[in-house]
Scaffold this motif. Sequence first.
Motif, PDB file in Angstrom:
ATOM      1  N   ASP A 199       0.832  -1.197   0.000  1.00 16.20           N
ATOM      2  CA  ASP A 199       0.000   0.000   0.000  1.00 16.20           C
ATOM      3  C   ASP A 199       0.874   1.257   0.000  1.00 16.20           C
ATOM      4  O   ASP A 199       1.859   1.340   0.749  1.00 16.20           O
ATOM      5  CB  ASP A 199      -0.896  -0.023   1.244  1.00 16.20           C
ATOM      6  CG  ASP A 199      -1.741   1.214   1.386  1.00 16.20           C
ATOM      7  OD1 ASP A 199      -2.718   1.348   0.650  1.00 16.20           O
ATOM      8  OD2 ASP A 199      -1.403   2.047   2.252  1.00 16.20           O
ATOM      9  N   ALA A 200       0.509   2.228  -0.848  1.00 14.49           N
ATOM     10  CA  ALA A 200       1.328   3.439  -0.981  1.00 14.49           C
ATOM     11  C   ALA A 200       1.410   4.210   0.328  1.00 14.49           C
ATOM     12  O   ALA A 200       2.468   4.760   0.675  1.00 14.49           O
ATOM     13  CB  ALA A 200       0.762   4.326  -2.087  1.00 14.49           C
ATOM     14  N   TYR A 231     -13.300   1.821   1.917  1.00 11.27           N
ATOM     15  CA  TYR A 231     -14.261   2.848   2.335  1.00 11.27           C
ATOM     16  C   TYR A 231     -14.613   3.833   1.210  1.00 11.27           C
ATOM     17  O   TYR A 231     -15.218   4.872   1.468  1.00 11.27           O
ATOM     18  CB  TYR A 231     -13.710   3.608   3.543  1.00 11.27           C
ATOM     19  CG  TYR A 231     -13.651   2.764   4.799  1.00 11.27           C
ATOM     20  CD1 TYR A 231     -14.780   2.581   5.594  1.00 11.27           C
ATOM     21  CD2 TYR A 231     -12.471   2.129   5.187  1.00 11.27           C
ATOM     22  CE1 TYR A 231     -14.737   1.805   6.737  1.00 11.27           C
ATOM     23  CE2 TYR A 231     -12.415   1.347   6.333  1.00 11.27           C
ATOM     24  CZ  TYR A 231     -13.550   1.187   7.102  1.00 11.27           C
ATOM     25  OH  TYR A 231     -13.500   0.411   8.238  1.00 11.27           O
ATOM     26  N   ASP A 232     -14.254   3.516  -0.024  1.00 12.93           N
ATOM     27  CA  ASP A 232     -14.506   4.397  -1.172  1.00 12.93           C
ATOM     28  C   ASP A 232     -15.514   3.730  -2.105  1.00 12.93           C
ATOM     29  O   ASP A 232     -15.205   2.726  -2.751  1.00 12.93           O
ATOM     30  CB  ASP A 232     -13.194   4.669  -1.908  1.00 12.93           C
ATOM     31  CG  ASP A 232     -13.332   5.723  -2.994  1.00 12.93           C
ATOM     32  OD1 ASP A 232     -14.347   5.721  -3.705  1.00 12.93           O
ATOM     33  OD2 ASP A 232     -12.405   6.548  -3.143  1.00 12.93           O
ATOM     34  N   ASP A 233     -16.723   4.293  -2.192  1.00 11.72           N
ATOM     35  CA  ASP A 233     -17.774   3.712  -3.025  1.00 11.72           C
ATOM     36  C   ASP A 233     -17.372   3.634  -4.493  1.00 11.72           C
ATOM     37  O   ASP A 233     -17.684   2.657  -5.183  1.00 11.72           O
ATOM     38  CB  ASP A 233     -19.065   4.541  -2.906  1.00 11.72           C
ATOM     39  CG  ASP A 233     -19.688   4.451  -1.526  1.00 11.72           C
ATOM     40  OD1 ASP A 233     -19.390   3.479  -0.804  1.00 11.72           O
ATOM     41  OD2 ASP A 233     -20.479   5.347  -1.169  1.00 11.72           O
ATOM     42  N   HIS A 241      -7.275   3.026   8.495  1.00 10.40           N
ATOM     43  CA  HIS A 241      -6.715   4.204   7.818  1.00 10.40           C
ATOM     44  C   HIS A 241      -6.088   3.873   6.468  1.00 10.40           C
ATOM     45  O   HIS A 241      -6.149   4.681   5.546  1.00 10.40           O
ATOM     46  CB  HIS A 241      -5.684   4.879   8.725  1.00 10.40           C
ATOM     47  CG  HIS A 241      -6.239   5.317  10.040  1.00 10.40           C
ATOM     48  ND1 HIS A 241      -7.147   6.344  10.151  1.00 10.40           N
ATOM     49  CD2 HIS A 241      -6.051   4.839  11.301  1.00 10.40           C
ATOM     50  CE1 HIS A 241      -7.476   6.504  11.431  1.00 10.40           C
ATOM     51  NE2 HIS A 241      -6.829   5.593  12.135  1.00 10.40           N
ATOM     52  N   ARG A 242      -5.511   2.691   6.329  1.00 11.12           N
ATOM     53  CA  ARG A 242      -4.873   2.323   5.062  1.00 11.12           C
ATOM     54  C   ARG A 242      -5.892   2.033   3.961  1.00 11.12           C
ATOM     55  O   ARG A 242      -5.523   1.897   2.794  1.00 11.12           O
ATOM     56  CB  ARG A 242      -3.986   1.084   5.242  1.00 11.12           C
ATOM     57  CG  ARG A 242      -2.738   1.337   6.064  1.00 11.12           C
ATOM     58  CD  ARG A 242      -1.736   0.217   5.862  1.00 11.12           C
ATOM     59  NE  ARG A 242      -2.231  -1.059   6.358  1.00 11.12           N
ATOM     60  CZ  ARG A 242      -1.996  -2.230   5.775  1.00 11.12           C
ATOM     61  NH1 ARG A 242      -1.309  -2.286   4.649  1.00 11.12           N
ATOM     62  NH2 ARG A 242      -2.447  -3.349   6.296  1.00 11.12           N
ATOM     63  N   PRO A 250     -10.038  -4.691   6.541  1.00 16.63           N
ATOM     64  CA  PRO A 250     -10.869  -5.798   6.050  1.00 16.63           C
ATOM     65  C   PRO A 250     -10.618  -7.137   6.732  1.00 16.63           C
ATOM     66  O   PRO A 250     -11.507  -7.989   6.729  1.00 16.63           O
ATOM     67  CB  PRO A 250     -10.519  -5.858   4.561  1.00 16.63           C
ATOM     68  CG  PRO A 250      -9.198  -5.179   4.433  1.00 16.63           C
ATOM     69  CD  PRO A 250      -9.170  -4.129   5.492  1.00 16.63           C
ATOM     70  N   THR A 251      -9.436  -7.374   7.301  1.00 17.29           N
ATOM     71  CA  THR A 251      -9.271  -8.610   8.067  1.00 17.29           C
ATOM     72  C   THR A 251     -10.180  -8.596   9.288  1.00 17.29           C
ATOM     73  O   THR A 251     -10.739  -9.621   9.676  1.00 17.29           O
ATOM     74  CB  THR A 251      -7.813  -8.791   8.511  1.00 17.29           C
ATOM     75  OG1 THR A 251      -7.387  -7.645   9.240  1.00 17.29           O
ATOM     76  CG2 THR A 251      -6.894  -8.997   7.324  1.00 17.29           C
TER      77      THR A 251
END
Length: 350
Positions: A89-90, A293-295, A286-287, A256-257
């Motif tokens: 992840d960036a 969390y982005d539709d 947060h990651r 998500p885990t």
Amino acid sequence: MELTAFADVVEAQRIPTLVRLSDNLYAVVFRLMKLVPARHILRQAESSGLLTADTTVVETTSGTFGLALAMQCALSGHRLVLVSDPVIDARLHRQLTHLGATVDIVRHPAEHGGFQASRLARVEEIRAGLPASFCPEQYSNPEQPMSYALVADLLWERLGQVDCLIGPVGSGGSMCGTARHLRQACPDLTAVGVDAHLSVLFGQPDGHRVLRGLGNSMMPANLDHTEFDEVHWLDTATAFAATRDLYRSRALFMGPTSGASYFVGSWWAARHPDAVTVVMLPDEGHRYVDTVYDDVWLAANGLGDPVAQREPTVVTDPRPAGAGWSRMGWARRTLAEATGSGDPLPAGAL
């Protein structure tokens, strides 16, 4: 278990919070679960003389174990080299470098074992060029599962009897270590592992997984299959939807885990109303602000509308478990006993 008023940030944040979700369902909520083994392993290495002031810490990771190591090394002053791959992840990459870690990216997967095998090979190459190095070896170091005695002790002190422990499985340490130690006080404890499809951990063939943080492309030595009574496999869309529901309904902003663990735990607790059920929620969300969390991101990746399953598909062989939500009674068997061979199906066999 009690903290001093002047604990450093790692000591303060490695202790989880116990949250009640329903009459019989509790959550062990971590800001960053991997702080538990990272602190323990590095402290043990210092005590045994394997880690001195001039020793470089080298490890393979694409997730939060690397962040935990970077936090601890920032406090101790040790140089840290982390070997990862392009899926890192960036945001995590930036965190690691800001903490002073060197992040070495492996660009090509190995023919067998994928990126994880090529990362392990790169770790050995880097260590061969250093005068002094220490590798925590999260997948095989027995101190990793042993560190989770802290979590088992917390559960016993706060709840007394625990009937079921449910959590995601990646390196194998958190669930195996917690369950093994907790069974000293609760011998009838049921341990339920949550895995991703196309993960080799419980016998499926290796394949591409969008759901990160659980599952594996290689079999870690710290995974003891005989600790598990039951295994569930979740698809990505269901885990992501459960993660968002956990935030919306419980105000727990997790990754998500944690969502996968919560999904299975809610189902299990509802079907065993007299059992004290505990779910492990490994890290915060947060990651995943720009993904889970982005539709828009979910819709663009075909993950915004999971297939509704009220019950899991029950399977007796993990290898062709397929997609969706599947469940298998593991009955504390070895992988060979559960599959009849011990080997996952070849890639593409599903």
